[in-house]
Structures are given as structure tokens and as C-alpha cells.
Design a protein around this motif. Structure first.
Motif, mmCIF file in Angstrom:
data_model
loop_
_atom_site.group_PDB
_atom_site.id
_atom_site.type_symbol
_atom_site.label_atom_id
_atom_site.label_comp_id
_atom_site.label_asym_id
_atom_site.label_seq_id
_atom_site.Cartn_x
_atom_site.Cartn_y
_atom_site.Cartn_z
ATOM 1 N N VAL A 44 -6.683 -19.852 -14.626
ATOM 2 C CA VAL A 44 -6.507 -19.146 -13.358
ATOM 3 C C VAL A 44 -6.192 -17.691 -13.687
ATOM 4 O O VAL A 44 -5.188 -17.389 -14.328
ATOM 5 C CB VAL A 44 -5.382 -19.787 -12.514
ATOM 6 N N LEU A 45 -7.114 -16.814 -13.264
ATOM 7 C CA LEU A 45 -6.979 -15.376 -13.560
ATOM 8 C C LEU A 45 -5.885 -14.758 -12.685
ATOM 9 O O LEU A 45 -5.671 -15.212 -11.587
ATOM 10 C CB LEU A 45 -8.309 -14.660 -13.286
ATOM 11 N N GLY A 47 -3.177 -14.137 -14.765
ATOM 12 C CA GLY A 47 -1.926 -14.403 -15.476
ATOM 13 C C GLY A 47 -2.036 -15.372 -16.636
ATOM 14 O O GLY A 47 -1.266 -15.305 -17.589
ATOM 15 N N GLU A 102 -2.427 -22.737 -15.885
ATOM 16 C CA GLU A 102 -1.807 -21.766 -14.987
ATOM 17 C C GLU A 102 -0.659 -21.066 -15.724
ATOM 18 O O GLU A 102 -0.105 -21.606 -16.688
ATOM 19 C CB GLU A 102 -1.332 -22.543 -13.748
ATOM 20 N N ASP A 103 -0.328 -19.866 -15.289
ATOM 21 C CA ASP A 103 0.787 -19.154 -15.925
ATOM 22 C C ASP A 103 2.133 -19.690 -15.444
ATOM 23 O O ASP A 103 2.991 -20.026 -16.242
ATOM 24 C CB ASP A 103 0.675 -17.633 -15.710
HETATM 25 MG MG MG Z 1 -1.491 -16.735 -11.528
#
Ligand code: MG
Ligand code: IMP
Length: 178
Positions: A44-45, A47, A102-103
Motif C-alpha cells: 500500500v503506497l 508508506g 501495510e505500514d
Molecule cells: Mg499507508
């Protein structure tokens, strides 16, 4: 870095070595769990890019990469609850083993929307790997198979995470000081 930007970097909460050690542990666990299968790893961009880059290079199972971009926070530090897909996947995921990277999961609004959307595309399996989670995440029923670190309810920067697009390139996770 400007002195203004440097002043935003608060206490280091997770140092570089500790981060890298945990990423290796997660990679080993994922490699064992998916042995004999092929993974489609979805980042997921923006992060998650540093985390995903370190993670996939340590996987011992074959994997393909794809990316999605969703809007969540805008530039503030609180979730808006409004999720929009800004960039969709390049490939169909039906029948594939999908791992979403995910970040951070804060309220979880962003990811629960994304997971519903992805589940409707009929993947063979669908799991989450989040580097960080915050307390709000625990109020959700969403199953998060892999988690790097549980954080308290603080806004953090570094290792991909930003505040108004700054600080992503720091090699550690620090608290934001405003
Ligand atoms: Mg994010
Ligand atoms: P949620 O929808 O509240 O779970 O928010 C998830 C998204 O908000 C993450 O993917 C991040 O992009 C952003 N976010 C949440 N907490 C932080 C933080 O502490 N630092 C930087 N970005 C954050």
C-alpha cells in the motif's frame, strides 16, 4: 534537512537494528507459512515501500509484487474515514495467494475497506502484514496475521511513514514532535 524538519523528529521508538531484526523474523515466518506456494505481495503506497522492499528480499518463497494507492489521511494526523482508490492493481488476483503489506493500522478504516474490496476479487487466500499497529486496531474484528510492532497511540514518522510527506527516509521509527 531543514532545521524546521529536524525539529519534528522526537524520541526514537524503534531503532534501526530492532526494525531490521523484526523484518527478518517476519520474512522467516511468512516463508515457512507459504512454503511450496507462490505469493502475490501487495504494497500500500507510499508508506509501506521501505518495509515491503526489505521484507520481500528476505522471503524464501517466489513472489510477485503489485501496489495500490488509497487516500486516507490527506495531510492531517487524523483519519478522515474517507477511502478512495487512487491506483488499482495491475493484475487480477483471483486464485492467487495474496499478502497485503501495510505500514501502520491506526483506526483500521483504510485497510478494512481495502480488504473487503480485495476479498470480492476471489483470491485463493488473503492475509495482512502490517509493520505497526496502534490501539484503535484492536477495536476492529479484522484479522491481522503478521504484525511487526504494537505501538501506543502516538503519531510516528520514519521507515516509510511521513508527516506531510516528510521524514519517510529516516531508517528508524520516531515520534512526531509538533
Ligand atoms: Mg499507508
Ligand atoms: P487508518 O485508516 O486510521 O488505519 O490509517 C491508516 C493510514 O494512515 C496508514 O496507512 C498511514 O498512511 C496513515 N497513518 C496512520 N497513523 C500514522 C502515523 O503514526 N504516522 C504516519 N502515518 C500514519
Amino acid at each position: 534537512m531543514s532545521t524546521e524538519a529536524a525539529a519534528e523528529i522526537g524520541d526514537v521508538l524503534i531503532g534501526e537494528e530492532e526494525l531490521q531484526r523484526r523484518v527478518s523474523e517476519l520474512a522467516a515466518q511468512i516463508s515457512a507459512d507459504y512454503a511450496g506456494r507462490e505469493l502475490l505481495v501487495i504494497g500500500v503506497l507510499k508508506g509501506a515501500v521501505f518495509f515491503i522492499a526489505d521484507l520481500v528480499r528476505r522471503l524464501e518463497v517466489p513472489c510477485e509484487l503489485d501496489f495500490m494507492a488509497v487516500s486516507s489521511y490527506g495531510s492531517s494526523t487524523h483519519s478522515s474515514g474517507v477511502v478512495r482508490i487512487l491506483k488499482d492493481l495491475d493484475t487480477p488476483i483471483a486464485g492467487r495467494h495474496v499478502l497485503v503489506v501495510e505500514d501502520v493500522i491506526d483506526s483500521g478504516l483504510t485497510l478494512s475497506y481495502l480488504m473487503k474490496n480485495l476479498a470480492s476479487r476471489d483470491p485463493a487466500s488473503l492475509e495482512i502484514c502490517s509493520l505497526l499497529t496502534k490501539p484503535g486496531h484492536r477495536r476492529l474484528s479484522m484479522r491481522t496475521r503478521y504484525v511487526g510492532f504494537d505501538l501506543p497511540d502516538v503519531f510516528v514518522i520514519g521507515y516509510g511513514l511521513d508527516h506531510q510527506e516528510r521524514h519517510r527516509t529516516l531508517p528508524y521509527i520516531a515520534a512526531l514532535r509538533l
